[in-house]
Write a protein that holds these residues in place. Sequence first.
Motif, PDB file in Angstrom:
ATOM      1  N   GLN A  78       0.823  -1.201   0.000  1.00  8.34           N
ATOM      2  CA  GLN A  78       0.000   0.000   0.000  1.00  8.34           C
ATOM      3  C   GLN A  78       0.862   1.258   0.000  1.00  8.34           C
ATOM      4  O   GLN A  78       0.355   2.361  -0.049  1.00  8.34           O
ATOM      5  N   SER A 128       2.009   7.473  14.935  1.00 11.88           N
ATOM      6  CA  SER A 128       2.628   7.234  13.624  1.00 11.88           C
ATOM      7  C   SER A 128       1.860   6.234  12.775  1.00 11.88           C
ATOM      8  O   SER A 128       2.438   5.327  12.197  1.00 11.88           O
ATOM      9  N   GLY A 129       0.567   6.356  12.726  1.00 12.12           N
ATOM     10  CA  GLY A 129      -0.210   5.499  11.844  1.00 12.12           C
ATOM     11  C   GLY A 129      -0.397   4.098  12.384  1.00 12.12           C
ATOM     12  O   GLY A 129      -1.022   3.274  11.748  1.00 12.12           O
ATOM     13  N   TYR A 130       0.154   3.818  13.554  1.00 11.64           N
ATOM     14  CA  TYR A 130      -0.009   2.489  14.121  1.00 11.64           C
ATOM     15  C   TYR A 130      -1.265   2.475  14.971  1.00 11.64           C
ATOM     16  O   TYR A 130      -1.473   3.359  15.790  1.00 11.64           O
ATOM     17  N   SER A 131      -2.111   1.479  14.747  1.00  7.00           N
ATOM     18  CA  SER A 131      -3.378   1.479  15.475  1.00  7.00           C
ATOM     19  C   SER A 131      -3.790   0.049  15.754  1.00  7.00           C
ATOM     20  O   SER A 131      -3.400  -0.866  15.044  1.00  7.00           O
ATOM     21  N   THR A 148       1.475  12.260   7.632  1.00  9.53           N
ATOM     22  CA  THR A 148       0.584  11.729   8.650  1.00  9.53           C
ATOM     23  C   THR A 148      -0.579  12.688   8.869  1.00  9.53           C
ATOM     24  O   THR A 148      -0.372  13.848   9.218  1.00  9.53           O
ATOM     25  N   SER A 155     -12.736   5.204  17.326  1.00 10.11           N
ATOM     26  CA  SER A 155     -12.780   6.482  16.626  1.00 10.11           C
ATOM     27  C   SER A 155     -13.744   6.438  15.443  1.00 10.11           C
ATOM     28  O   SER A 155     -14.277   7.457  15.041  1.00 10.11           O
ATOM     29  N   ILE A 182      -0.414   8.476   5.748  1.00 10.36           N
ATOM     30  CA  ILE A 182      -0.700   7.622   6.909  1.00 10.36           C
ATOM     31  C   ILE A 182      -1.852   8.294   7.620  1.00 10.36           C
ATOM     32  O   ILE A 182      -1.754   9.437   8.062  1.00 10.36           O
ATOM     33  N   TYR A 183      -2.961   7.597   7.695  1.00  8.50           N
ATOM     34  CA  TYR A 183      -4.177   8.243   8.162  1.00  8.50           C
ATOM     35  C   TYR A 183      -4.511   7.741   9.546  1.00  8.50           C
ATOM     36  O   TYR A 183      -4.649   6.542   9.758  1.00  8.50           O
ATOM     37  N   GLN A 184      -4.622   8.666  10.488  1.00 10.36           N
ATOM     38  CA  GLN A 184      -4.978   8.254  11.848  1.00 10.36           C
ATOM     39  C   GLN A 184      -6.187   9.016  12.314  1.00 10.36           C
ATOM     40  O   GLN A 184      -6.433  10.137  11.875  1.00 10.36           O
ATOM     41  N   THR A 185      -6.936   8.409  13.198  1.00 10.86           N
ATOM     42  CA  THR A 185      -8.199   9.037  13.570  1.00 10.86           C
ATOM     43  C   THR A 185      -8.291   9.284  15.070  1.00 10.86           C
ATOM     44  O   THR A 185      -7.657   8.608  15.864  1.00 10.86           O
ATOM     45  N   THR A 238      -7.767  -2.912   3.186  1.00  7.89           N
ATOM     46  CA  THR A 238      -6.431  -3.353   3.601  1.00  7.89           C
ATOM     47  C   THR A 238      -6.026  -2.738   4.925  1.00  7.89           C
ATOM     48  O   THR A 238      -5.403  -3.389   5.756  1.00  7.89           O
ATOM     49  N   ARG A 239      -6.406  -1.479   5.122  1.00  6.76           N
ATOM     50  CA  ARG A 239      -5.997  -0.794   6.335  1.00  6.76           C
ATOM     51  C   ARG A 239      -6.577  -1.507   7.551  1.00  6.76           C
ATOM     52  O   ARG A 239      -5.883  -1.724   8.547  1.00  6.76           O
ATOM     53  N   TYR A 273       2.704   2.272   2.553  1.00  7.25           N
ATOM     54  CA  TYR A 273       2.661   3.002   3.805  1.00  7.25           C
ATOM     55  C   TYR A 273       4.043   3.244   4.412  1.00  7.25           C
ATOM     56  O   TYR A 273       4.203   4.103   5.237  1.00  7.25           O
ATOM     57  N   GLU A 279      -9.283   1.823  16.758  1.00  9.89           N
ATOM     58  CA  GLU A 279      -9.871   2.118  15.455  1.00  9.89           C
ATOM     59  C   GLU A 279     -11.402   2.112  15.532  1.00  9.89           C
ATOM     60  O   GLU A 279     -12.064   3.027  15.051  1.00  9.89           O
ATOM     61  N   ILE A 291      -4.686  -4.719   8.161  1.00 15.66           N
ATOM     62  CA  ILE A 291      -3.400  -4.447   8.806  1.00 15.66           C
ATOM     63  C   ILE A 291      -3.618  -4.207  10.296  1.00 15.66           C
ATOM     64  O   ILE A 291      -2.876  -4.710  11.144  1.00 15.66           O
TER      65      ILE A 291
END
Lengths: 357, 273
Positions: A29, B211-214, A38, B222, A63-66, B55-56, A31, B219, B59
């Motif tokens: 992907q 850093s995009g790690y969840s 980010t 949110s 890089i998508y964070q919520t 995919t997200r 990433y 998840e 992961i």
Amino acid sequence: MKSLVRVFLSIFIISFSLMGVAAWLNSSQGYSGGNTLTVYNWGDYIDPELLERFQKETGITVIYQTFDSNEAMLTKIEQGGTSFDVAVPSEYALAKMKQEHLLLPLDHSRLPNLKHVDSHFLNLSFDPDNQYSVPYFWGTVGIVFNPELTKGVDFHSWDGLWDPKLRNNLLLVDGAREIMGMSLNSLHYSLNDTNKAHLQQALTKLEKLAPNVKAVVGDEIKMLLANEEAAAGVVWSGDASEIMDQNDKLDYIVPDEGSNLWFDNMVIPKTATHVDAAHKFINFMMQPDVAAQNAEFVGYSTPNKDGKKLLPADISGDERFYPPSEITDKLEVYDNLGKRMLAHYNELFLQFKMHLK
Amino acid sequence: MANKNRFGNMYLVIVFLVLYAPILYLMYYSFNSGGTMHKFEGFTLQYYKEVFADTRLIIIVINTLVIALLSSALATIIGIMGALAIHQMQNRRVKNTLLSLNNVLIVNPDVIIGASFLILFTMAGIKLGFYSVLLSHIAFSVPIAVIMILPRLQEMSPSLVDAARDLGASRLDVLTKVILPFIKPGIYAGFFMALTYSLDDFAVTFFVTGSGYSTLSVEIYSRARQGVSLSINALSTLIFLFTVLLVVGYYFIMRKANRNGKKEPAAEMGVPR
């Protein structure tokens, strides 16, 4: 002993191979690698296709964070540890971030698409000259109601809420600024009023509303209204559109006296490490066709006037979410009233809540 | 007597209904083509397709599993050593203090652990992401492992060790051939407890991700702001079925082991004492 070693070894092997799979998925992907950005946004607040498109056009991987609340986002950014390049706070959180010097100023020369944004939504009190932010979505506070159950009640004025027909049939969001503001508006005062006599008047009026109020609730208000647990409710327009998606019998209205205008804004936090990519992303999101696609996906109102033109007529023509200028002119943004005044608002709101049975 | 039994059975049925109804409700609606949770309109597999296409999300599921497996395995290993150390402590006072400190960590609210880890990691300059999550999960799992293993150690007769020593076993032999096999059920119990704690932990993870790690809990939380989409139902259904499969598999393995070895069945099932 042997079996223990075997079990633990296999656990490690399984987890490392899973890690391998995750890493492979990540790289497929895109990433990982250096060219990333980010983004810290509310959950489900963007069309994922747009992220892919941005990646294709610029080669930058997002890089998508919520997060789920302004406060949570603020804490994470304040503490550092992660470098978020773009964040999307609401206007009051934005004011706080400015005060605490958590933001980088925007370089307007790198944001040519800013010209597509409606000038009504620029240069507002919480960020003069849009030094730090550009609007992402906006909305209002208004009334969701069920026309069948509230026949004869006129919601074109906030006073409709006080109608005895609504006895024990009204839900309110649990927000001091929203509810006090609504009462102030109904008295034709500004919802940023700091005159204590006016505020007292607003409280007295609210106390008269008590027999109609079924409950003061948090996020569950959406579910309660959609399930017709109450005939009407005071909510944000974003919630309203969701409620109406779930139950099309309901309707939404912003009363004529005026109401609150809220914004979620794109900013670059001080911890950003990819400032250039962040500008590119913000600029990309302001591109009219992108803004339109996003607004259609998310269902909130876009501040992008050229993007709005690209929306299907049944969305952009919906006066409930894109009210005519007679109403937008009366909408007000929350000013930062300072800690003491805010405490006073909270105090009055608490008094009102105690007044409820 | 029969009457009493019937009452007991009914009570049991009600308890299980209460426990399983929400899960069944959630599974039922994961097949709803209507897209909401209040009206069932028709059967669809669309949300399952969505899960596999996202995919997200996949992961994130893998992240959650990796963290859970790694952290609970490492925590169990650390916990074994900790339990042995506490068990061998001669001074009663020190031993009790250590035990209480261990227990305080278990009852300590997750939010506080999470917030303190966030402060620690940022002060130490550790980047938030995989390692910060792993470290904090190990940290809150260790006390759990210790408390699952200690009772087994206390149950073990000291003469067992003495006998082994008398027969010429070295210290290492005693550990690997006497003590560890004896406390094995406790070890497994500790591992599985830690696994479940890690899988559903929200409060701590929320503070230390970055850093995009969840992970899944963060998840889903949110995403819930916009109302939980039915693809989450579908995913939950898959995970639930997966857990059921694991439990059934575990049961059969244990039954086979019991038939072969005739070991204490209750302990082998990982029931803590």
